[in-house]
Enzyme design. Structure first.
Site, PDB file in Angstrom:
ATOM      1  CE  LYS A  96      -3.602  -0.121   2.202  1.00  0.00           C
ATOM      2  NZ  LYS A  96      -4.501  -0.056   3.537  1.00  0.00           N
TER       3      LYS A  96
HETATM    4  O1  G3P Z   1      -6.805   1.517   5.225  1.00  0.00           O
HETATM    5  C1  G3P Z   1      -7.991   2.316   5.002  1.00  0.00           C
HETATM    6  C2  G3P Z   1      -9.099   2.269   5.747  1.00  0.00           C
HETATM    7  O2  G3P Z   1      -8.880   1.061   6.784  1.00  0.00           O
HETATM    8  C3  G3P Z   1      -9.407   3.228   6.710  1.00  0.00           C
HETATM    9  O3  G3P Z   1     -10.562   2.866   7.431  1.00  0.00           O
HETATM   10  O4  G3P Z   1     -12.215   2.983   9.497  1.00  0.00           O
HETATM   11  O5  G3P Z   1     -10.042   4.022   9.720  1.00  0.00           O
HETATM   12  O6  G3P Z   1     -11.915   5.007   8.056  1.00  0.00           O
HETATM   13  P1  G3P Z   1     -10.980   3.921   8.638  1.00  0.00           P
END
Ligand code: G3P
Length: 225
Positions: free
Chosen positions: A86
Site C-alpha cells: 500500500k
Molecule cells: O486503510 C484504510 C481504511 O482502513 C481506513 O478505515 O475506518 O480508519 O476510516 P477507517
C-alpha cells in the site's frame, strides 16, 4: 466484488476467515498499531492464517519515494509474493508506484479521497486503488460516488486497475458498491460481524429446527433422524 478483511486482530481475522468468503486481509499502520505488537510479527501471523495464495496488503511508512521502495521490498520479502504494497496516493507515492511497477511489485494505492488520485494511481501501475468511503462521507462528500467514478475512469480508459474500497462503517455502504461491480471492498471484522445480524433470520431458522424436532425428536438432524 471481492470481500477483504480490513483488520490486524488475529483472533477476529481467524474467525471471519473461517466463516466468510474472503479473498485476503488489508492492514494500515493505524490498524497495526492497535495490535500493540511488532508489525512484522502480526503480519506474518496473518499470512499464516490466510495462507500463501490469499492477498495480504501492508503499507509503506517512508515519506519519500526511495524509502517507500525500500519499505516495499522488505514487505514483499517478509510476506511473500501475493502481497500488495500500500502506497499513499500523493506525489512521492506516485513516484514510488512507478518504480515499484517497474520492479513487478504489486501496488495498492491508498489514502484516496478524489477521482484524480485514483486516475493517477491507475496510470502509475497500481493494481488496486483504495478510496476511503466513510471518511469521504464524513467530509460532506459522497464516498460511494467517488468510488464509482474511479471505477468508471478505469473502465472507460482501459486502465488495468481495480477499486478496492475501504473505510466502511456499515453493511449498506458495502452493498451499495457491490451493485456497481467494483473490484473489492475491505471491511473491518466488527462491520462484517453485522452483515447478517437480523432477528427475523434467527427466528426463521429456529422455527424450522423446532418443527423438524417436533416431527422426529429433540436434537435430531437430517444426518441422524
Ligand atoms: O486503510 C484504510 C481504511 O482502513 C481506513 O478505515 O475506518 O480508519 O476510516 P477507517
Amino acid at each position: 466484488m471481492k470481500l477483504i478483511i480490513d483488520d490486524a486482530d488475529v483472533k477476529a481475522i481467524r474467525r471471519i476467515w473461517d466463516y466468510y468468503p474472503c479473498a485476503g486481509v488489508t492492514t494500515n499502520p493505524s490498524i497495526l498499531a492497535k495490535s500493540g505488537r511488532p508489525p512484522f510479527e502480526v503480519l506474518r501471523e496473518i499470512r499464516a492464517i490466510i495462507g500463501p495464495d490469499a492477498q495480504l496488503h501492508a503499507q509503506v511508512i517512508a515519506r519519500e519515494a526511495d524509502g517507500m521502495v525500500k519499505d516495499a521490498e522488505r514487505i514483499v520479502r517478509e510476506l511473500g509474493d501475493n502481497t500488495y504494497v500500500k502506497v499513499p496516493s500523493l506525489p512521492e507515492g506516485f513516484k514510488a508506484m512507478k518504480a515499484l511497477h517497474a520492479k513487478g511489485i504489486k501496488i495498492t494505492a491508498t489514502a484516496i479521497y478524489t477521482p484524480m488520485q485514483g486516475y493517477l494511481a491507475g496510470m502509475c501501475g497500481a493494481q488496486y486503488a483504495a478510496p476511503y468511503v466513510n471518511r469521504i462521507d464524513n467530509m460532506g462528500y459522497d464516498g460511494i460516488k467517488v468510488a464509482c467514478e474511479i471505477h468508471e475512469i478505469y473502465k472507460k480508459n482501459d486502465i488495468p486497475c481495480e477499486v478496492l474500497a475501504a473505510s466502511f462503517k456499515n453493511s449498506q455502504q458495502v452493498l451499495e458498491l457491490c451493485k456497481y461491480g467494483i473490484g473489492a471492498a475491505t471491511v473491518a471484522c466488527s462491520v462484517i460481524d453485522n452483515f447478517v445480524k437480523n432477528a427475523a433470520i434467527d427466528e426463521a431458522v429456529e422455527a424450522f429446527i423446532h418443527d423438524f424436532e417436533g416431527l422426529t425428536a429433540k436434537g435430531t438432524t437430517m444426518s441422524s433422524c
